[in-house]
Design a protein around this motif. Sequence first.
Motif, PDB file in Angstrom:
ATOM      1  N   MET A 171       0.827  -1.213   0.000  1.00  0.00           N
ATOM      2  CA  MET A 171       0.000   0.000   0.000  1.00  0.00           C
ATOM      3  C   MET A 171       0.859   1.259   0.000  1.00  0.00           C
ATOM      4  O   MET A 171       1.858   1.326   0.712  1.00  0.00           O
ATOM      5  CB  MET A 171      -0.855   0.043   1.272  1.00  0.00           C
ATOM      6  N   CYS A 172       0.451   2.275  -0.780  1.00  0.00           N
ATOM      7  CA  CYS A 172       1.134   3.569  -0.752  1.00  0.00           C
ATOM      8  C   CYS A 172       0.671   4.337   0.487  1.00  0.00           C
ATOM      9  O   CYS A 172      -0.252   3.913   1.188  1.00  0.00           O
ATOM     10  CB  CYS A 172       0.819   4.360  -2.026  1.00  0.00           C
ATOM     11  N   ALA A 173       1.306   5.477   0.748  1.00  0.00           N
ATOM     12  CA  ALA A 173       0.994   6.232   1.967  1.00  0.00           C
ATOM     13  C   ALA A 173      -0.467   6.680   1.989  1.00  0.00           C
ATOM     14  O   ALA A 173      -1.137   6.596   3.027  1.00  0.00           O
ATOM     15  CB  ALA A 173       1.928   7.442   2.072  1.00  0.00           C
ATOM     16  N   ALA A 174      -0.974   7.103   0.830  1.00  0.00           N
ATOM     17  CA  ALA A 174      -2.353   7.598   0.785  1.00  0.00           C
ATOM     18  C   ALA A 174      -3.353   6.474   1.097  1.00  0.00           C
ATOM     19  O   ALA A 174      -4.301   6.656   1.858  1.00  0.00           O
ATOM     20  CB  ALA A 174      -2.652   8.206  -0.588  1.00  0.00           C
ATOM     21  N   CYS A 175      -3.136   5.311   0.482  1.00  0.00           N
ATOM     22  CA  CYS A 175      -4.033   4.175   0.723  1.00  0.00           C
ATOM     23  C   CYS A 175      -3.921   3.700   2.167  1.00  0.00           C
ATOM     24  O   CYS A 175      -4.917   3.418   2.822  1.00  0.00           O
ATOM     25  CB  CYS A 175      -3.719   3.024  -0.234  1.00  0.00           C
ATOM     26  N   ARG A 176      -2.674   3.632   2.659  1.00  0.00           N
ATOM     27  CA  ARG A 176      -2.480   3.170   4.031  1.00  0.00           C
ATOM     28  C   ARG A 176      -3.147   4.111   5.029  1.00  0.00           C
ATOM     29  O   ARG A 176      -3.719   3.666   6.020  1.00  0.00           O
ATOM     30  CB  ARG A 176      -0.981   3.013   4.346  1.00  0.00           C
ATOM     31  N   VAL A 192      -7.925  -2.514  -0.651  1.00  0.00           N
ATOM     32  CA  VAL A 192      -7.762  -1.097  -0.990  1.00  0.00           C
ATOM     33  C   VAL A 192      -6.514  -0.901  -1.871  1.00  0.00           C
ATOM     34  O   VAL A 192      -5.485  -1.549  -1.663  1.00  0.00           O
ATOM     35  CB  VAL A 192      -7.703  -0.222   0.294  1.00  0.00           C
ATOM     36  N   ALA A 193      -6.654  -0.041  -2.856  1.00  0.00           N
ATOM     37  CA  ALA A 193      -5.553   0.158  -3.809  1.00  0.00           C
ATOM     38  C   ALA A 193      -5.812   1.422  -4.611  1.00  0.00           C
ATOM     39  O   ALA A 193      -6.923   1.959  -4.595  1.00  0.00           O
ATOM     40  CB  ALA A 193      -5.457  -1.030  -4.761  1.00  0.00           C
ATOM     41  N   CYS A 194      -4.774   1.899  -5.297  1.00  0.00           N
ATOM     42  CA  CYS A 194      -4.924   3.067  -6.161  1.00  0.00           C
ATOM     43  C   CYS A 194      -3.960   2.903  -7.340  1.00  0.00           C
ATOM     44  O   CYS A 194      -3.174   1.957  -7.366  1.00  0.00           O
ATOM     45  CB  CYS A 194      -4.636   4.346  -5.377  1.00  0.00           C
ATOM     46  N   PRO A 195      -4.012   3.813  -8.313  1.00  0.00           N
ATOM     47  CA  PRO A 195      -3.131   3.648  -9.488  1.00  0.00           C
ATOM     48  C   PRO A 195      -1.653   3.582  -9.106  1.00  0.00           C
ATOM     49  O   PRO A 195      -0.860   2.934  -9.793  1.00  0.00           O
ATOM     50  CB  PRO A 195      -3.413   4.897 -10.325  1.00  0.00           C
ATOM     51  N   ALA A 196      -1.276   4.235  -7.998  1.00  0.00           N
ATOM     52  CA  ALA A 196       0.141   4.274  -7.625  1.00  0.00           C
ATOM     53  C   ALA A 196       0.619   2.953  -7.023  1.00  0.00           C
ATOM     54  O   ALA A 196       1.798   2.617  -7.119  1.00  0.00           O
ATOM     55  CB  ALA A 196       0.380   5.404  -6.633  1.00  0.00           C
ATOM     56  N   CYS A 197      -0.279   2.215  -6.380  1.00  0.00           N
ATOM     57  CA  CYS A 197       0.188   1.043  -5.629  1.00  0.00           C
ATOM     58  C   CYS A 197      -0.536  -0.252  -5.972  1.00  0.00           C
ATOM     59  O   CYS A 197      -0.107  -1.329  -5.548  1.00  0.00           O
ATOM     60  CB  CYS A 197       0.068   1.306  -4.131  1.00  0.00           C
ATOM     61  N   GLY A 198      -1.622  -0.193  -6.713  1.00  0.00           N
ATOM     62  CA  GLY A 198      -2.444  -1.392  -6.872  1.00  0.00           C
ATOM     63  C   GLY A 198      -2.326  -2.078  -8.209  1.00  0.00           C
ATOM     64  O   GLY A 198      -1.435  -1.778  -9.008  1.00  0.00           O
TER      65      GLY A 198
HETATM   66 ZN    ZN Z   1      -2.419   3.490  -3.153  1.00  0.00          ZN
END
Ligand code: ZN
Length: 786
Positions: A171-176, A192-198
């Motif tokens: 997980m990136c900082a925002a998702c975490r 949970v995930a986003c384009p940066a980490c998922g």
């Molecule tokens: Zn993320």
Amino acid sequence: MGKAKTEAAIKRQRILITGKVQGVGCRPFVYRLATTLGLTGRVWNDTAGVTIEVQGPAEDIGSFVECLRTGCGPVKKPAMLKIATCRSIGIDSVSGEREFAIGASDAEGPAVSQVTPDAATCGDCLREMNERSDFRYRYPFINCTNCGPRYSIVKTIPYDRCNTTMADFEMCAACRGQYTETGDRRFHAQPVACPACGPAVQLTDNTGRTLESDSSRAIAQTAEMLRQGRIVAIKGVGGFHLAVDAFNDDAVKRLRERKQRDYKPFAMMAASVDIIRRYVHVDETAEVLLKGPQSPIVLLDRAGEKGDWPALAPAVAQGMATLGFMLCYAPLHYLLFAADGIEVLVMTSANISDEPLICDNDQALARLGSVADAFLNHNRDIYRQVDDSVVHIVDGRAAMLRRSRGYVPTPILMNEPCSADVFAAGADLKNTFCFVKGTQLILSEHIGDLADALVYRHYTDSVKHLQGLFEVAPAVVACDLHPGYLSTQYARLLGAERVIAVQHHWAHIASVLAEYDYPDRVIGIVADGTGFGTDEAIWGCECLIASLAGFERIGHLMYYPLPGGDKAAKEPIRPVLGLLKMLAGDNSYLRQYADILSRLEPDATRLALIGEQLDKNINTVSTSSLGRLFDAAACLAGLGNYNHFEAQLPMALESVADESVEDRYSSVIEADSNGTLLLDVRKMLVELIEDVRMGASAALVSAKFHNCLVYAMLDFALGARQKYQLSTVALSGGVFCNRYLANRLITMLKENEFSVLFKQRVPANDGGIALGQAAIAAKAVQSGRV
Ligand SMILES: [Zn+2]
Ligand SMILES: [Zn+2]
């Protein structure tokens, strides 16, 4: 209040809630509720459900419990949270804590289902996905505690990210931040995930060569290929779909050829109910089903007059009066359907013929490379393949036809716990299996027809996996009475302390009793294809007096000879000949009905061969099968002479029935010397053949045939009520997937003051057998007989 709270008035209570309580935002909800009410304490997941300790004035604890029970209160209950039980499990001594805390999962103790079903994308996530400023703008894997994958990504419990296929994504900082923030909609949302980490989407050709790895461009290019009539394999939540433009008949036909599925109707997907409404009737019940988090395929009647149906490709569902539709349920679907010209797509399970659904990327390329022109793929692994669920509407309510994604593994609950774990092996067709643990009946997703070697391997692998996932150690095993069933043979090899063989149709009725947690005896009416009987005949249309403890067969369709074993379910000429032989009483039927027979089977040699088989009783069984009677009636009515897929002819017969006809063929029910009620269909056959000879339409023949059976089954119920003073009727068996029959019979039974139990949550077909077997075995354990 402050100082008004005296020490003596402060209490601490421990509360256990069970139901669908994990992975659905329960702990943040409890946290917000407790803090809003000014209570301290803690909440944690454990193997039994969610345990809460709350501390504060007794009155506030009372309000807290009330809010949990009713779902009404100062904090909005999460949509997916379903509390089945909420009870106080003790009062503890008061602690000195100053706030309410969320504890981690506690995986000690006996495991109970912690895993919840996959859920369709929620409204909040959809809004964010379409919000340009959101960091998950147009992200195909957006999810939260109210939606997203669950069951399909879990490897083992407890349900934490490290035990899912999301474990590989850091997980990136925002998702975490969201994942760890108690007040956030994504608090402890494991995927949970986003384009940066998922995970990311990729479009490849049918050899696996990357065509596009930017997600927006990959989706745009997929849309372009679909507009051009190409076939694209799209990875979804529980497996791959094969997608094609539902308006392009050539493309749909090409898909049929490549998939080796000549006749079965295809399911379709659209992005809104308004679009679906252009092609089928969508009433309020249907709309709720379509939009629910389970997002099943809903079978609905076509809009418009017969022969004047709106312009979908005919090859989607040739001649069928119903169509199967589902709404988009994954973010990727919504993004694809947002493209120009993508309005309705055929979205059929990606498998070859009757093999298991394909969910693995490499396997998809290897097995579907000759079917799909391209693959819209992604790198979030699917751990458990789950087909789309299928429901239709009977008697104004949802009735399950295939129970998988969105519904599994939600357990069916019993009132009484079972002291031993149970495994029920199910049936060989439309297999599902079931575990009993405590008060829970945990039914597997649709597995398929075990005769296919790949399906059988999937079955044995799945039994082992789910046994581990739910930490079940079966001491008792239940299976079908049929010694030749593969599921029976598998069950007997497991080495359980006790194996209980359950008659097929008793299991059908027991599955209704389990679904309704009905404790008493009922009149059970079974309308089914075939099942092995206690007299070794092949049963299929039965009237039982049944409970979970036992059954008595008080009536049935009179036996007729059925030549040809397994072929009999494909070739309706076989039941036709058996029925005509019974009607004539001797071999004169070949002469008497020569006009009809030569039309149904032009090959005289074949007719003579099957006739000889009947005559010499070679590979011929005695049967009361209603399914085969439907095959014969459909064939006699001129609707075809081969079932290319299961129940094709009976479905065609139902499809043509003229609803305005009240007339019917004669049904005769008489008691034999043992007092067993026999449904004699000879008079009906004579009248039906007379109609056919007079050139009556299939619509009329079908309606009179259906109506005759409705009255016959009503007569069974009336006879049973008189003798046993019972007035509750349970209906089950595959033939009750016929809505014309089910709707009319339910109406008639209610008019005659019966209360009717009809399957809703679990299929009436063999997909419900395992539940019935499990409930019967649990009852045997509970009553100390095992
Ligand atoms: Zn993320
Ligand atoms: Zn969501």
